[in-house]
Scaffold this active site. Sequence first.
Site, PDB file in Angstrom:
ATOM      1  N   THR A 160       1.148  -1.240  -0.196  1.00 32.93           N
ATOM      2  CA  THR A 160       0.738   0.039  -0.139  1.00 32.93           C
ATOM      3  C   THR A 160       0.874   1.834  -0.063  1.00 32.93           C
ATOM      4  O   THR A 160       1.414   1.203   0.965  1.00 32.93           O
ATOM      5  CB  THR A 160      -0.767  -0.220   1.462  1.00 32.93           C
ATOM      6  OG1 THR A 160      -1.712   0.773   0.769  1.00 32.93           O
ATOM      7  CG2 THR A 160       0.274  -0.109   2.081  1.00 32.93           C
TER       8      THR A 160
ATOM      9  N   HIS B  31       2.563 -11.990  13.896  1.00 31.78           N
ATOM     10  CA  HIS B  31       3.584 -12.385  14.833  1.00 31.78           C
ATOM     11  C   HIS B  31       3.061 -14.047  15.094  1.00 31.78           C
ATOM     12  O   HIS B  31       4.440 -14.763  15.457  1.00 31.78           O
ATOM     13  CB  HIS B  31       4.008 -11.838  16.134  1.00 31.78           C
ATOM     14  CG  HIS B  31       4.931 -11.861  16.608  1.00 31.78           C
ATOM     15  ND1 HIS B  31       6.488 -12.624  16.211  1.00 31.78           N
ATOM     16  CD2 HIS B  31       5.087 -11.216  18.103  1.00 31.78           C
ATOM     17  CE1 HIS B  31       7.141 -12.514  17.358  1.00 31.78           C
ATOM     18  NE2 HIS B  31       6.777 -11.113  18.281  1.00 31.78           N
TER      19      HIS B  31
END
Length: 393
Positions: free
Chosen positions: A312, A364
Site C-alpha cells: 500500500t 507475529h
Amino acid sequence: MQELKVPSVGESIVEVEIGAWLKKEGEAFGADEPLVELITDKATLELPAPFAGTLKKILKAQGETARVGEAIALLEEGKVEAQVQAPTRAPKEASPEPLAMPAAERLMREAGVSPKEVVGTGLGGRILKEDVERHLEARKAPPMPEPAPPPSPQAPADKPWRVDEVVPMTPLRRRIAERLLQARQTTAMLTTFNEADMSAVIALRRELGEAFQKKHGVKLGFMSFFVKAVVQALKEIPELNAEIRDGTIVYHRYYDIGIAVGGGEGLVVPVLRDADRLSFAEIERQIADFAERARARKLKPEELMGGTFTITNGGIYGSLNSTPLLNPPQVGILGMHAIQERPVAREGQVVIRPMMYLALSYDHRIVDGREAVTFLRRVKELIENPARLLLEV
C-alpha cells in the site's frame, strides 16, 4: 419470457445489492448491453444483457438485496422497438434522466433533487455522489444575517450550519470496516520500520523513463520496483508469503501481490497474479489499468480475491509514515510513504537525500521479529541498488 438472474460474482459472495437500473421497463437493449449495477462487498459491477430484447419487468428495485441465482427482472428476447415508444412513456423518452451511481441516487432521493438538475461528471455523463454534493452546495446560498434585527440568543436558530448528514454505509464500506476490525481482533499484528534512499531509483527513472514509456506505452513508476523487491524478499523469507489455515501454516510457492488503490468508495486491493513472472512494463500496465477501473468502479470481484502479500502506498496522499493494517488471511503488508529530502550521514558527511519511510506490518503468530526485520532490510537493499532487481542478487 426469460429471467435475468444474479450470476456468481465470486466464491465468497452469496448476496448483492441492486444498484441503478440502466434500462427502464419497456425499454429495448442490445446483446451485452449493461442492464443493472450489482453492488458487492468488494466492487460494483454491471450485469450485461444475455441477448437483445426488452426489459419487461423489474423484480428487484434499486437498494434491495438479491441472492446469487435469484431472478431480478423478466426479459423478452428479440428486437421489439415499437414497445419502447409506448404513448404513455413518450414524454420521458424525449428527455431521459441521466444515469446516476447508487450513492448519488440515495443522496438525490433524500434531498429531493431531480437527476435532471445535476451535471454528471462520471463515465458517460453518469452522476456521482460528488456531483450531487456540489449541486446541493451551489443551490443553498449561505444564510446571510439580517441587517436590522440583532442575532437571536437561541443557539440552534443562530447556527443553521450545525447539521448532521446521515447516509447508509455501502456494502463495500461495510466490508472494509469488517476486514479492518477482523485484522485487529484475529491477528497478533506488529509493525517494524526502516527507510530507503530513493536516489538510485529516481536516477534510473530519470535516465530511462522516456525510453521506457516510448517502448511500452506506460510510465515507469515506483511501484514496479517495489513489487520486484517484495517478490525477491518473499522468496528469501517465505514466512511472509504464508497464511494460517485450520491450525496449519500454508506456505505459498507463488506470488500474488495485492496493490491497494483508491476507488470510488475507499481503498480496494486488486491482485497482480504471478507477479514474479511479470516484467516491469507488465506490472506498470496492470497497475495503471487497476487504478483506472477502480475509479470507474469497473473492477471484477475475482480481481480482488486472494493475494499472498499486499503493498500500500500512503505516500500518494502525502503520508510520511503509518502503520498499515493486515489484509487477512495474509500475514504481511508493506507500507510505502512520501519521498522527502532529509539530511542523512554518508561516509562521515551529512548529505541531503530523497528518503522514504517503509513500514512492514506482520502477523507475529507466523513471523518472528528476525524474519520481519530481515525482509524489510532486504527490500531496502534492493530499492537502494535497483540493478540487483534485474540480476536477482
